[in-house]
Structure formats: C-alpha cells, structure tokens
Design a protein around this motif. Sequence first.
Motif, PDB file in Angstrom:
ATOM      1  N   THR A  53    -105.084 -82.537 -76.056  1.00  0.00           N
ATOM      2  CA  THR A  53    -105.159 -81.088 -75.909  1.00  0.00           C
ATOM      3  C   THR A  53    -104.489 -80.450 -77.122  1.00  0.00           C
ATOM      4  O   THR A  53    -103.429 -80.892 -77.563  1.00  0.00           O
ATOM      5  N   GLN A  54    -105.126 -79.416 -77.657  1.00  0.00           N
ATOM      6  CA  GLN A  54    -104.635 -78.791 -78.892  1.00  0.00           C
ATOM      7  C   GLN A  54    -103.508 -77.805 -78.581  1.00  0.00           C
ATOM      8  O   GLN A  54    -103.639 -76.954 -77.679  1.00  0.00           O
ATOM      9  N   VAL A  55    -102.433 -77.915 -79.344  1.00  0.00           N
ATOM     10  CA  VAL A  55    -101.331 -76.949 -79.296  1.00  0.00           C
ATOM     11  C   VAL A  55    -101.198 -76.342 -80.693  1.00  0.00           C
ATOM     12  O   VAL A  55    -101.048 -77.078 -81.666  1.00  0.00           O
ATOM     13  N   THR A  56    -101.276 -75.036 -80.759  1.00  0.00           N
ATOM     14  CA  THR A  56    -101.146 -74.335 -82.033  1.00  0.00           C
ATOM     15  C   THR A  56    -100.040 -73.305 -81.914  1.00  0.00           C
ATOM     16  O   THR A  56    -100.060 -72.464 -81.012  1.00  0.00           O
ATOM     17  N   VAL A  57     -99.077 -73.394 -82.818  1.00  0.00           N
ATOM     18  CA  VAL A  57     -97.940 -72.481 -82.816  1.00  0.00           C
ATOM     19  C   VAL A  57     -98.027 -71.624 -84.076  1.00  0.00           C
ATOM     20  O   VAL A  57     -97.975 -72.145 -85.192  1.00  0.00           O
ATOM     21  N   SER A  58     -98.163 -70.337 -83.895  1.00  0.00           N
ATOM     22  CA  SER A  58     -98.271 -69.436 -85.029  1.00  0.00           C
ATOM     23  C   SER A  58     -96.892 -68.905 -85.422  1.00  0.00           C
ATOM     24  O   SER A  58     -96.013 -68.725 -84.577  1.00  0.00           O
TER      25      SER A  58
ATOM     26  N   GLY B 156    -103.390 -77.628 -70.563  1.00  0.00           N
ATOM     27  CA  GLY B 156    -102.254 -76.750 -70.799  1.00  0.00           C
ATOM     28  C   GLY B 156    -102.019 -76.373 -72.248  1.00  0.00           C
ATOM     29  O   GLY B 156    -101.124 -75.576 -72.545  1.00  0.00           O
ATOM     30  N   GLY B 157    -102.808 -76.931 -73.148  1.00  0.00           N
ATOM     31  CA  GLY B 157    -102.643 -76.567 -74.550  1.00  0.00           C
ATOM     32  C   GLY B 157    -103.132 -75.154 -74.816  1.00  0.00           C
ATOM     33  O   GLY B 157    -103.728 -74.503 -73.946  1.00  0.00           O
TER      34      GLY B 157
ATOM     35  N   SER C  16     -93.263 -70.818 -75.250  1.00  0.00           N
ATOM     36  CA  SER C  16     -93.258 -72.027 -74.437  1.00  0.00           C
ATOM     37  C   SER C  16     -94.659 -72.358 -73.953  1.00  0.00           C
ATOM     38  O   SER C  16     -95.502 -71.466 -73.795  1.00  0.00           O
ATOM     39  N   LEU C  17     -94.873 -73.626 -73.705  1.00  0.00           N
ATOM     40  CA  LEU C  17     -96.090 -74.122 -73.071  1.00  0.00           C
ATOM     41  C   LEU C  17     -95.708 -75.296 -72.188  1.00  0.00           C
ATOM     42  O   LEU C  17     -94.733 -76.002 -72.472  1.00  0.00           O
ATOM     43  N   ARG C  18     -96.494 -75.506 -71.137  1.00  0.00           N
ATOM     44  CA  ARG C  18     -96.319 -76.708 -70.330  1.00  0.00           C
ATOM     45  C   ARG C  18     -97.635 -77.471 -70.298  1.00  0.00           C
ATOM     46  O   ARG C  18     -98.655 -76.951 -69.858  1.00  0.00           O
TER      47      ARG C  18
END
Length: 123
Positions: free
Chosen positions: A117-122, A8-9, A17-19
């Motif tokens: 899992t990678q989460v990237t917020v720009s 989910g990343g 939003s992300l789950r």
Amino acid sequence: QVQLVESGGGLVQAGGSLRLSCAASGRTFSRYGVGWFRQAPGKERNIVAAINGSAATTDYAASVKGRFTISRDNAKNTVYLQMNTLKPEDTAVYYCAAWDSYYYTLSRLPSHWGQGTQVTVSS
C-alpha cells in the motif's frame, strides 16, 4: 498458506498520522511472526517493524522507533502499523509479510507477502 492484504495507505502532510492494516486469511494467524517492510523508489526494501505471534515481542527500525507502533489482533487476523509524526522520507510502498514461524527472523525474508500500500508524505 496465508494470504495478506494491506490497507490504509494514502497521502498525508508531514507531521500527520496514518494507520495501516494487514488482514490475513487462515485460522492459525497467531502462529506467524509478521513484519512491515517498505520500499521507496530506487531503494531497497527494508524492514520497518516486526511482531511475534503473541505480540509479546516487537522490533523497530531505528528510523521509526518512537514514531511507529506495530500491534496485532489475532481474533481479527489483523496486524496494524500506527504511524505518527510522519516525515517525507517515510514515503514508500509499505508491505506486510509473514514468516513461517511464531517468531520473526530479521536475518531471513518472510515467505508470505501482501501486495503493498502506498504511503506518501508531503512536506
């Protein structure tokens, strides 16, 4: 032994939003307290949220309280992390981890970890 796989990343803009999902193997998943941790480059791995086996008790880091929600569906052997109003400082690798007990113990690291899992917020 429980095995954990996160999914989910991805890349999302600030405010989005992300789950995340954490799928576990085994038929006794409800016996494990589970937490989500995150680690940004050059920083320590820190806990984000935790949930006990029945989902009756949860805890959150101050930085995500009110924006993130941890939940679980024991019938599906899955724990979720709903992340809303994401900020660039939320960028990190997110890990799912399970303690060998029904209750999570914030003073002790879990025994079982997923790959992250990678989460990237720009911005």
